[in-house]
Design an enzyme around this catalytic site. Structure first.
Site, PDB file in Angstrom:
ATOM      1  N   ASP A 172       0.789  -1.168   0.059  1.00 47.14           N
ATOM      2  CA  ASP A 172      -0.045  -0.117  -0.123  1.00 47.14           C
ATOM      3  C   ASP A 172       0.775   1.269   0.054  1.00 47.14           C
ATOM      4  O   ASP A 172       1.961   1.304   0.264  1.00 47.14           O
ATOM      5  CB  ASP A 172      -0.967  -0.084   1.204  1.00 47.14           C
ATOM      6  CG  ASP A 172      -2.180   1.014   0.877  1.00 47.14           C
ATOM      7  OD1 ASP A 172      -1.989   1.536  -0.224  1.00 47.14           O
ATOM      8  OD2 ASP A 172      -3.077   0.818   1.616  1.00 47.14           O
TER       9      ASP A 172
HETATM   10  C1  BGC Z   1      -5.021   3.247   0.117  1.00 46.49           C
HETATM   11  C2  BGC Z   1      -5.138   1.958  -1.147  1.00 46.49           C
HETATM   12  C3  BGC Z   1      -5.034   2.771  -2.465  1.00 46.49           C
HETATM   13  C4  BGC Z   1      -3.795   3.540  -2.405  1.00 46.49           C
HETATM   14  C5  BGC Z   1      -3.420   4.128  -3.751  1.00 46.49           C
HETATM   15  C6  BGC Z   1      -3.840   4.140   0.127  1.00 46.49           C
HETATM   16  O1  BGC Z   1      -3.903   5.061   0.716  1.00 46.49           O
HETATM   17  O2  BGC Z   1      -5.019   2.783   1.425  1.00 46.49           O
HETATM   18  O3  BGC Z   1      -6.651   1.651  -0.728  1.00 46.49           O
HETATM   19  O4  BGC Z   1      -4.959   1.816  -3.214  1.00 46.49           O
HETATM   20  O5  BGC Z   1      -3.571   4.553  -1.370  1.00 46.49           O
HETATM   21  O6  BGC Z   1      -4.014   5.155  -4.016  1.00 46.49           O
END
Ligand code: BGC
Length: 717
Positions: free
Chosen positions: A250
């Site tokens: 993530d």
């Molecule tokens: C979130 C994810 C997301 C990623 C990319 C993160 O802050 O937890 O769910 O896919 O950002 O945008």
């Protein structure tokens, strides 16, 4: 593994390999091109077909090996045409709808060059304080598993190289929904059993459906941050389940191992993440290609090769080596009529009628009031949409356009958040002049989603006060609740004639809301997550475990008991039972609650076999439940027949009941039909150091809501 991948891998330098293991957020175009020239393997969407092609050209034509880019984006519930939030999609109890909406999103996204989405969210969400419940399918592991698999199929189709397919990501692996206190990013202490029975099944369903990637969660599970959790990432996901796709981190989740307090520095964080089984780092800071943290010798070369193979295999499956570019003339940039029709129907299908004294649908009102912030707000898209998603209009404009014959008064009354009640008096005056008042209230999109946990789940601002003031006029008052999460509605729900939850319904939400008000569509969803009576009783999943002292009545300090004194003589025999002294039993509205505009009666349930062998193939149907359903209303409507299981005696404590099957049927006025639901052996299984069906008695509870089920016994031998 293909010869192409073997060949590439044999020719790649260390830096070229490392370049494949990173996805960077949207850099500015010059920086992006420079990064790609240095070997970057994946980027967020630039965001247009032309810009994507330009970057892809750098990868294909200006790098030594010409490896095309993966282009990722959070396509969560639509790219251009915005569908209802996933929680609303779950409420529709309709896997085919979820598949169709994901397919629409994939078609629009791929036409612009997106090849990889970070969706579906497979986190079981039992704590409505957590803002991200809007992105998932609610509190039930079985329903979530079914819908996650449907969404994966919708995004990926049968062939990832097709022009209407993108690679899906099941996220956030695992336990992210269990963060203590419902606070985002918080850790969870989860037993093996909680993981196996509640949190892992939707991810396993995604893997079985062929999901291309899985994202590690920000959270720590029992003391180990998921980005460094070798047991879960490698031993369970990759080895036990045979997942051969990409594990993506993530956003900055690898770097976050330092503040988590388990890594000394970035180099240590990267080493731990790759040793645990991560394949692609998201964000770009640790792996900024030539950084010392990833110099040769820092990471196990075999592990790096394995990660690179997974990335290249995904690119190959997407057909990118043959077709790296998209046709910019075919890029879809606005919704078409068919996609608008689909998301509009979806928004109604996922709406849940909490209660209704018959005031809905509105009976030919000539004069009505629209009040509340959502009378005029256009904030219907939900927490996670990109700036280029097609906007929604407002309910007031939609109703005026559709019904110029009506005399529509509009008084917002209050806004979402502000403490002023300046407009309530005007709304009350208007309410006195109309046949019906529609109060459109809720949580603006920004209050749900990521980093949007709340400790108070009542309507924000002075919206409750507005509802109560309007209802107190005596004019029949209908509440339309727009929200990204279950809310506490105890302060007003009993004072209104009807209430319908429409969630954040997307681009066509206002049209769908007007459809519901006028009866052109019915709110035929069922709650995928319970609405608590009070924040203090969270988490309150319907499938909580048996206790040794189940309660049969609420506490003694509640309104229902206060007339019998503090000690509640009528309640003495139930004193030593599992409940809150100051609350009635259970949530305000349980999982599965809801009804449309029609009314149904159910016959007695029957099973095709009341005894079945405990051992045998998991997917073999062991019994089929049938029930006759009759539409008693004078209009067509949808019934959702739900089947819950109670394991009467088991070797470990079990949920009091859990969903194991459902069927949605549309019946005409007066029509009867027999609804049959086949139950495979695996739904009878419990986890106790492995999945197994224990012989003994079970009860199936069949009905239209948990509160109205009828029981029928079956037995495994
Ligand atoms: C979130 C994810 C997301 C990623 C990319 C993160 O802050 O937890 O769910 O896919 O950002 O945008």
């Amino acid at each position: 593994m293909s010869a192409r991948i073997d060949d590439l891998l044999s020719r790649m330098t260390w830096a070229e390999k490392i370049g494949q293991l990173s996805i960077v957020f949207r850099p500015d175009p010059d920086d992006a091109a420079a990064l790609v020239r240095k070997g970057l393997g994946s980027t967020f969407w630039p965001p247009s077909a032309d810009a994507t092609n330009a970057l892809q050209r750098v990868a294909v034509e200006q790098t030594r090996l010409g490896i095309p880019l993966l282009v990722g984006l959070d396509v969560i519930h639509g790219q251009r045409t915005i569908a209802p939030i996933p929680l609303s999609q779950a409420a529709a109890f309709d896997p085919e709808l979820v598949r169709a909406l994901a397919h629409l999103a994939a078609t629009e996204a791929r036409s612009g060059g997106v090849t990889w989405t970070f969706s579906p969210m497979a986190d079981v969400s039992r704590d409505p304080r957590w803002g991200r419940v809007s992105e998932g399918f609610g509190e039930d592991p079985w329903l979530t598993s079914l819908l996650v698999a449907a969404m994966v199929r919708g995004y990926q189709g049968d062939d990832l190289s097709a022009p209407d397919a993108i690679a899906a990501t099941a996220k956030h692996f695992v336990g992210y929904g269990a963060g203590e206190g419902g606070r985002d990013y918080n850790g969870a202490d989860l037993s093996e059993r909680a993981l196996r029975a509640v949190h892992l099944p939707p991810f396993e369903a995604a893997v079985r459906a062929g999901v291309a990637s899985v994202m590690a969660a920000f959270t720590s599970v029992s003391g180990i941050p998921m980005h460094a959790h070798r047991h879960l990432l490698t031993e369970v996901l990759k080895q036990e389940w045979g997942f051969d796709g990409v594990i993506v981190g993530d956003a900055e989740g690898v770097a976050n191992l330092v503040p988590h307090g388990v890594a000394e520095d970035l180099a240590d964080a990267v080493r731990q993440a790759y040793a645990a089984g991560l394949d692609v780092e998201m964000g770009g800071s640790p792996l900024s290609l030539d950084a010392a943290e990833i110099a040769p010798g820092r990471l196990d070369p075999a592990r790096v090769d394995d990660a690179v193979r997974r990335v290249l295999a995904t690119k190959e499956a997407l057909g990118l080596f043959e077709n790296p570019y998209v046709d910019p003339t075919a890029e879809i940039t606005t919704p078409d009529a068919a996609s608008r029709t689909l998301v509009r129907a979806a928004a109604a299908r996922g709406s849940v009628l909490l209660h209704n004294d018959g005031s809905l649908p509105l009976a030919a009102p000539r004069r009505l009031l629209l009040t509340g912030p959502y009378a005029t707000s256009t904030d219907h898209l939900g927490a996670w949409v990109q700036y280029f998603g097609a906007r929604a209009g407002s309910v007031a404009d939609e109703l005026r356009d559709r019904r110029p014959d009506l005399d529509i008064l509009v008084e917002e009354g209050v806004d979402f958040l502000s403490p002023t009640d300046a407009g309530i008096a005007a709304a009350v005056r208007a309410a006195r002049e109309v046949a019906v008042a529609v109060v459109l209230v809720g949580e603006p999109s920004a209050l749900s989603g990521e980093a949007a946990s709340r400790s108070d789940l009542r309507l924000p601002g002075r919206q409750e006060e507005l509802i109560r003031a309007v209802a107190a006029t005596g004019t029949p008052t209908v509440v339309v609740l727009v929200t990204g999460r279950p809310l506490v509605v105890a302060g007003w729900i009993d004072e209104v004639a009807a209430a319908v939850v429409v969630w954040h319904g997307g681009t066509e939400a206002p049209a769908a809301i007007v459809d519901l008000l006028l009866g052109d569509a019915e709110p035929s969803g069922r709650l995928p997550m319970s609405f608590p009576r009070s924040v203090g009783q969270i988490p309150i999943p319907y499938a909580h475990e048996n206790t040794g002292r189940p309660a049969s009545t609420g506490g003694t300090l509640t309104a229902e008991h206060h007339d019998v004194g503090l000690h509640g003589p009528g309640n003495v025999q139930d004193k030593y039972s599992s409940k809150y002294l100051d609350l009635p039993l259970g949530p305000q509205f349980s999982f599965g609650h809801g009804s449309g505009y029609a009314r149904f009666s159910h016959g007695a349930p029957e099973v095709s076999a009341s005894v079945f062998p405990a051992e045998g193939p998991d997917d073999e149907t062991v019994t089929t439940v049938s029930i006759e359903v009759t539409n008693l209303a004078d209009r067509r409507g949808d019934e959702v027949v739900q089947v819950y299981l109670r394991d009467v005696v088991a070797s470990v404590t079990q949920p009091v009941r859990r969903l194991v099957g459902f069927a949605r049927r549309t019946l005409d006025a007066g029509e009867s039909a027999t609804v049959s639901i086949a139950l495979p052996r695996e739904v009878f299984a419990l986890w106790a150091e492995g999945w197994r069906v224990e012989s003994g008695a079970f009860e199936l509870h069949v009905g239209s809501t948990l509160a109205t089920t009828q029981a029928i016994a079956v037995e495994a031998r």
